[in-house]
Write a protein that holds these residues in place. Sequence first.
Motif, PDB file in Angstrom:
ATOM      1  N   LEU A  17       0.855  -1.063   0.218  1.00  0.00           N
ATOM      2  CA  LEU A  17       0.185   0.007   0.131  1.00  0.00           C
ATOM      3  C   LEU A  17       0.915   1.348   0.114  1.00  0.00           C
ATOM      4  O   LEU A  17       1.880   1.222   0.551  1.00  0.00           O
ATOM      5  CB  LEU A  17      -0.955   0.107   1.236  1.00  0.00           C
ATOM      6  CG  LEU A  17      -2.159  -0.768   1.346  1.00  0.00           C
ATOM      7  CD1 LEU A  17      -2.798  -0.824   2.739  1.00  0.00           C
ATOM      8  CD2 LEU A  17      -3.285  -0.515   0.226  1.00  0.00           C
ATOM      9  N   ILE A  18       0.441   2.061  -0.742  1.00  0.00           N
ATOM     10  CA  ILE A  18       1.041   3.634  -0.628  1.00  0.00           C
ATOM     11  C   ILE A  18       0.086   4.201   0.180  1.00  0.00           C
ATOM     12  O   ILE A  18      -1.106   4.546  -0.158  1.00  0.00           O
ATOM     13  CB  ILE A  18       1.140   4.292  -1.961  1.00  0.00           C
ATOM     14  CG1 ILE A  18       2.190   3.299  -2.639  1.00  0.00           C
ATOM     15  CG2 ILE A  18       1.929   5.600  -1.927  1.00  0.00           C
ATOM     16  CD1 ILE A  18       2.418   3.845  -4.370  1.00  0.00           C
ATOM     17  N   PHE A  19       0.670   4.970   1.472  1.00  0.00           N
ATOM     18  CA  PHE A  19      -0.382   5.919   2.272  1.00  0.00           C
ATOM     19  C   PHE A  19      -0.051   7.208   1.948  1.00  0.00           C
ATOM     20  O   PHE A  19       1.023   7.459   1.513  1.00  0.00           O
ATOM     21  CB  PHE A  19       0.154   5.539   3.705  1.00  0.00           C
ATOM     22  CG  PHE A  19      -0.441   4.010   4.083  1.00  0.00           C
ATOM     23  CD1 PHE A  19       0.265   3.093   3.832  1.00  0.00           C
ATOM     24  CD2 PHE A  19      -1.468   4.153   4.872  1.00  0.00           C
ATOM     25  CE1 PHE A  19      -0.197   1.814   4.633  1.00  0.00           C
ATOM     26  CE2 PHE A  19      -2.187   2.918   5.301  1.00  0.00           C
ATOM     27  CZ  PHE A  19      -1.509   1.754   4.982  1.00  0.00           C
ATOM     28  N   GLY A  20      -0.991   8.011   2.229  1.00  0.00           N
ATOM     29  CA  GLY A  20      -1.201   9.371   2.238  1.00  0.00           C
ATOM     30  C   GLY A  20      -0.462   9.860   3.533  1.00  0.00           C
ATOM     31  O   GLY A  20      -0.185   8.922   4.392  1.00  0.00           O
ATOM     32  N   THR A  21      -0.171  11.104   3.774  1.00  0.00           N
ATOM     33  CA  THR A  21       0.182  11.695   4.894  1.00  0.00           C
ATOM     34  C   THR A  21      -0.425  11.584   6.214  1.00  0.00           C
ATOM     35  O   THR A  21      -0.046  12.073   7.254  1.00  0.00           O
ATOM     36  CB  THR A  21       0.926  12.919   4.737  1.00  0.00           C
ATOM     37  OG1 THR A  21       0.010  13.756   4.159  1.00  0.00           O
ATOM     38  CG2 THR A  21       2.372  12.903   3.962  1.00  0.00           C
ATOM     39  N   SER A  59       3.187   9.856   8.091  1.00  0.00           N
ATOM     40  CA  SER A  59       2.427   8.515   7.506  1.00  0.00           C
ATOM     41  C   SER A  59       3.371   7.518   7.818  1.00  0.00           C
ATOM     42  O   SER A  59       4.373   7.306   8.500  1.00  0.00           O
ATOM     43  CB  SER A  59       2.370   8.907   6.037  1.00  0.00           C
ATOM     44  OG  SER A  59       1.568   7.749   5.632  1.00  0.00           O
ATOM     45  N   LEU A  60       2.716   6.156   7.250  1.00  0.00           N
ATOM     46  CA  LEU A  60       3.315   5.063   7.531  1.00  0.00           C
ATOM     47  C   LEU A  60       4.310   4.882   6.426  1.00  0.00           C
ATOM     48  O   LEU A  60       4.220   5.152   5.155  1.00  0.00           O
ATOM     49  CB  LEU A  60       2.472   3.814   7.626  1.00  0.00           C
ATOM     50  CG  LEU A  60       1.628   3.501   8.694  1.00  0.00           C
ATOM     51  CD1 LEU A  60       0.493   4.749   8.906  1.00  0.00           C
ATOM     52  CD2 LEU A  60       1.096   2.319   8.540  1.00  0.00           C
ATOM     53  N   MET A  61       5.648   4.310   6.716  1.00  0.00           N
ATOM     54  CA  MET A  61       6.621   4.255   5.821  1.00  0.00           C
ATOM     55  C   MET A  61       6.892   2.623   5.792  1.00  0.00           C
ATOM     56  O   MET A  61       7.181   1.873   6.721  1.00  0.00           O
ATOM     57  CB  MET A  61       8.153   4.806   6.066  1.00  0.00           C
ATOM     58  CG  MET A  61       9.083   4.556   5.429  1.00  0.00           C
ATOM     59  SD  MET A  61      10.725   5.029   5.827  1.00  0.00           S
ATOM     60  CE  MET A  61      11.150   3.670   7.013  1.00  0.00           C
ATOM     61  N   LEU A  62       6.379   2.113   4.468  1.00  0.00           N
ATOM     62  CA  LEU A  62       6.827   0.614   4.394  1.00  0.00           C
ATOM     63  C   LEU A  62       8.418   0.157   4.522  1.00  0.00           C
ATOM     64  O   LEU A  62       9.163   0.977   3.839  1.00  0.00           O
ATOM     65  CB  LEU A  62       6.209   0.266   3.142  1.00  0.00           C
ATOM     66  CG  LEU A  62       6.353  -1.325   2.687  1.00  0.00           C
ATOM     67  CD1 LEU A  62       5.850  -2.235   3.883  1.00  0.00           C
ATOM     68  CD2 LEU A  62       6.212  -1.875   1.259  1.00  0.00           C
ATOM     69  N   MET A  63       8.620  -0.852   5.561  1.00  0.00           N
ATOM     70  CA  MET A  63      10.089  -1.266   5.647  1.00  0.00           C
ATOM     71  C   MET A  63      10.152  -2.283   4.665  1.00  0.00           C
ATOM     72  O   MET A  63      11.264  -2.534   3.949  1.00  0.00           O
ATOM     73  CB  MET A  63      10.440  -1.416   6.979  1.00  0.00           C
ATOM     74  CG  MET A  63       9.954  -0.246   8.145  1.00  0.00           C
ATOM     75  SD  MET A  63      10.205  -0.978   9.705  1.00  0.00           S
ATOM     76  CE  MET A  63      11.705  -1.367   9.684  1.00  0.00           C
ATOM     77  N   ALA A  64       9.438  -3.223   4.867  1.00  0.00           N
ATOM     78  CA  ALA A  64       9.873  -4.523   4.114  1.00  0.00           C
ATOM     79  C   ALA A  64       8.323  -5.270   3.922  1.00  0.00           C
ATOM     80  O   ALA A  64       7.704  -5.190   4.708  1.00  0.00           O
ATOM     81  CB  ALA A  64      10.776  -5.206   4.784  1.00  0.00           C
ATOM     82  N   THR A  65       8.450  -6.049   2.812  1.00  0.00           N
ATOM     83  CA  THR A  65       7.309  -7.320   2.600  1.00  0.00           C
ATOM     84  C   THR A  65       8.001  -8.489   2.839  1.00  0.00           C
ATOM     85  O   THR A  65       9.021  -8.829   2.589  1.00  0.00           O
ATOM     86  CB  THR A  65       7.128  -7.107   1.204  1.00  0.00           C
ATOM     87  OG1 THR A  65       6.533  -5.659   0.724  1.00  0.00           O
ATOM     88  CG2 THR A  65       5.920  -7.875   1.011  1.00  0.00           C
ATOM     89  N   SER A  66       7.263  -9.204   3.833  1.00  0.00           N
ATOM     90  CA  SER A  66       7.666 -10.391   4.304  1.00  0.00           C
ATOM     91  C   SER A  66       7.042 -11.628   3.724  1.00  0.00           C
ATOM     92  O   SER A  66       5.672 -11.605   3.666  1.00  0.00           O
ATOM     93  CB  SER A  66       7.456 -10.567   5.919  1.00  0.00           C
ATOM     94  OG  SER A  66       7.418 -11.775   6.336  1.00  0.00           O
TER      95      SER A  66
END
Lengths: 115, 114
Positions: free
Chosen positions: A103-107, B43-50
């Motif tokens: 998913l790409i999230f907004g802020t 916001s949420l920052m994606l770190m990794a896909t497991s």
Amino acid sequence: AQSVAQPEDQVNVAEGNPLTVKCTYSVSGNPYLFWYVQYPNRGLQFLLKYITGDNLVKGSYGFEAEFNKSQTSFHLKKPSALVSDSALYFCAVSPYGGATNKLIFGTGTLLAVQP
Amino acid sequence: GAVVSQHPSRVICKSGTSVKIECRSLDFQATTMFWYRQFPKQSLMLMATSNEGSKATYEQGVEKDKFLINHASLTLSTLTVTSAHPEDSSFYICSAEQGRDGYTFGSGTRLTVV
């Protein structure tokens, strides 16, 4: 680059009034669109999603969102706000149209409902 | 509905130690889980896909040797923050994919490194 924009850091609304939290996206193809809500120090709770079909999507807690393909928007709405709706709201996009992709999230937009 | 349990919810550790965070899908099997990091008011920052049974895919800029991810079964993924430092203090959230219906998120882990 693919992105999701929530132009308002905070939205203030009086209890009982309608609310709108804005979201626009920039991705190719036919993405899946989501709204989540987050309460302090908690994970995200699913509100609603758009995959295909009717542009008006109804979700949890009386929320709904309208998908507008021409404007690439997916604004979250509720006819009558409650104080308990005060929380952080995230719009998110799955760019490739599938839930097996990231998913790409907004802020995020902080919704503050005044009694 | 689908539930993802994340544990612990809050942990304080000393600088230089390692911390393990668990993410379990309670009533469904999750081939793919995601780990996010969230900074205050961001916001949420994606770190990794497991992915179960294979190596995790890390996002650009995320140190794979520092953030070890293991997805040994269809219901459990773990994130280990190795040799933690104060700058690793953050809110970490996992999520699991449920096929076409989307994602379920854990309740998050507040890590504080002192």
